[in-house]
Design a protein around this motif. Structure first.
Motif, PDB file in Angstrom:
ATOM      1  N   GLN A 185      30.047  72.331   6.410  1.00 40.86           N
ATOM      2  CA  GLN A 185      29.190  71.057   6.813  1.00 40.86           C
ATOM      3  C   GLN A 185      30.033  70.013   6.812  1.00 40.86           C
ATOM      4  OE1 GLN A 185      26.329  71.509   3.518  1.00 40.86           O
ATOM      5  NE2 GLN A 185      24.682  71.949   4.898  1.00 40.86           N
ATOM      6  N   ASP A 187      31.698  66.327   7.435  1.00 38.14           N
ATOM      7  CA  ASP A 187      31.189  65.030   7.359  1.00 38.14           C
ATOM      8  C   ASP A 187      31.914  64.025   7.968  1.00 38.14           C
ATOM      9  OD1 ASP A 187      33.238  64.411   5.462  1.00 38.14           O
ATOM     10  OD2 ASP A 187      32.065  64.893   3.816  1.00 38.14           O
ATOM     11  N   GLU A 188      31.665  62.530   7.861  1.00 38.67           N
ATOM     12  CA  GLU A 188      32.417  61.616   8.414  1.00 38.67           C
ATOM     13  C   GLU A 188      33.930  61.432   8.046  1.00 38.67           C
ATOM     14  OE1 GLU A 188      30.353  59.838   4.884  1.00 38.67           O
ATOM     15  OE2 GLU A 188      29.763  61.144   6.588  1.00 38.67           O
ATOM     16  N   ASN A 189      34.416  62.186   6.790  1.00 37.60           N
ATOM     17  CA  ASN A 189      35.716  61.989   6.317  1.00 37.60           C
ATOM     18  C   ASN A 189      36.391  63.424   6.848  1.00 37.60           C
ATOM     19  OD1 ASN A 189      35.497  59.496   4.872  1.00 37.60           O
ATOM     20  ND2 ASN A 189      34.177  60.822   3.263  1.00 37.60           N
ATOM     21  N   THR A 190      35.938  64.152   7.502  1.00 40.70           N
ATOM     22  CA  THR A 190      36.384  65.427   7.988  1.00 40.70           C
ATOM     23  C   THR A 190      37.363  65.243   8.907  1.00 40.70           C
ATOM     24  OG1 THR A 190      34.696  66.625   7.210  1.00 40.70           O
ATOM     25  CG2 THR A 190      36.134  67.845   8.668  1.00 40.70           C
ATOM     26  N   VAL A 195      36.625  69.632  12.320  1.00 40.72           N
ATOM     27  CA  VAL A 195      35.149  69.399  12.808  1.00 40.72           C
ATOM     28  C   VAL A 195      35.121  70.539  13.923  1.00 40.72           C
ATOM     29  CG1 VAL A 195      33.465  68.226  13.898  1.00 40.72           C
ATOM     30  CG2 VAL A 195      34.722  67.002  12.105  1.00 40.72           C
TER      31      VAL A 195
END
Length: 305
Positions: A185, A187-190, A195
């Protein structure tokens, strides 16, 4: 394509041997071994490249690493850099046992962590005559320093402390712990590459039942964190090297670092606009990698009289 098996020490390795369309068992062929990324299997990007090289007239071998995919090895779901490097050497053994392979014309093509393993194998196995990497990384440095390579190696210490605690628990009867290769999953920090890796491995894009996105925590991480695929390349890697990477790849630092250290004949191709994962299956970038690698292997694996 033929399904094959060959030994890597006590472990049976499952592979797919890709043959040229006009294959003649009485002929003499150059061969290319394609080495899959961490968490991958032979049916994914390594198999795609093997099929492309077969179309160019090479015999190409893609295989599942020890402890992974259809290959043997217990415990399963283990990422063991030492075993992974030995698998490459075992693949050379296997190809050299085939009557239609010219034993002096074997090359290696590694993707992502498979690129690092290919470097480590090639620098100490000079039966390998040419090496190419695409989106290549040293898995040890990438795990210690983070995907973008911005952390110091010492950033690995807290994780090693966690490994120690979990290994103690398992020694006392706890169930083995597993961790993913790619985030399930994001997120914006990946990082962007990861991603895209999640999309590649965990959706119908390239999902495969033998690639379950998990590895043993204690037994894998302690091995990975102490590994350095590029150690001594300055002195031991004498074969010609082709390094391919994308300009937008967060992992570009790894390929650039390797290129700066290699002293043998070398070429660095940075493809404008490409990310790390684009070279796994995006036709435009796969074809670019094959277009660069084919003449490189043709030149360096040419028959010698």
């Amino acid at each position: 394509m033929e399904s094959v098996k060959f030994p890597s020490g006590p472990i049976d390795i499952a592979g797919n041997l890709h043959l040229p369309a006009d294959f003649d068992p009485a002929g003499s062929y150059a061969a290319i071994i394609t080495v899959h990324p961490g968490g991958g299997v032979k049916e994914q990007t390594a198999g795609l490249y093997a099929s492309k090289f077969a179309e160019q007239g090479f015999v190409a071998l893609a295989y599942d690493a020890s402890h992974q995919g259809e290959s043997g090895g217990e415990p399963h779901f283990l990422e063991d850099p030492g075993a992974r490097v030995e698998d490459v050497r075992a693949a050379v053994d296997y190809l050299q046992s085939l009557g239609y392979i010219d034993a002096e014309r074997v090359g290696v093509f590694g993707i992502c962590a498979g690129g690092g393993y290919s470097v480590a194998a090639t620098k100490t196995d000079h039966r390998i005559k040419a090496l190419a990497t695409v989106s290549g990384i040293d898995i040890g440095s990438s795990y210690r320093r983070g995907w973008l390579g911005t952390d110091p190696d010492s950033a690995a210490v807290p994780t090693l402390d966690a490994v120690a605690g979990q290994r103690t628990a398992e020694a006392q009867g706890a169930e083995p712990a597993y961790i993913p290769y790619v985030p399930a999953q994001p997120d914006e920090n990946t990082p962007r590459d990861l991603v895209e890796a999640s999309d590649y491995y965990l959706t119908p894009r390239a999902q495969h039942p033998n690639a379950q996105n998990k590895k043993l925590f204690t037994k894998s991480i302690s091995k990975i964190f102490g590994f350095d695929a590029f150690h001594l390349v300055e002195d031991l890697l004498t074969q010609p090297v082709l390094i391919i990477a994308g300009s937008e790849a967060g992992s570009l630092w790894a390929s650039a670092g390797l290129y700066s250290r290699v002293r043998s004949p070398k070429r660095f191709v940075v493809v404008d606009g490409a990310t790390h994962m684009d070279f796994y299956d995006v036709p435009k970038y796969v074809e670019r990698a094959v277009t660069e690698a084919t003449p490189f292997f043709q030149e360096n694996l040419a028959a010698r009289n």
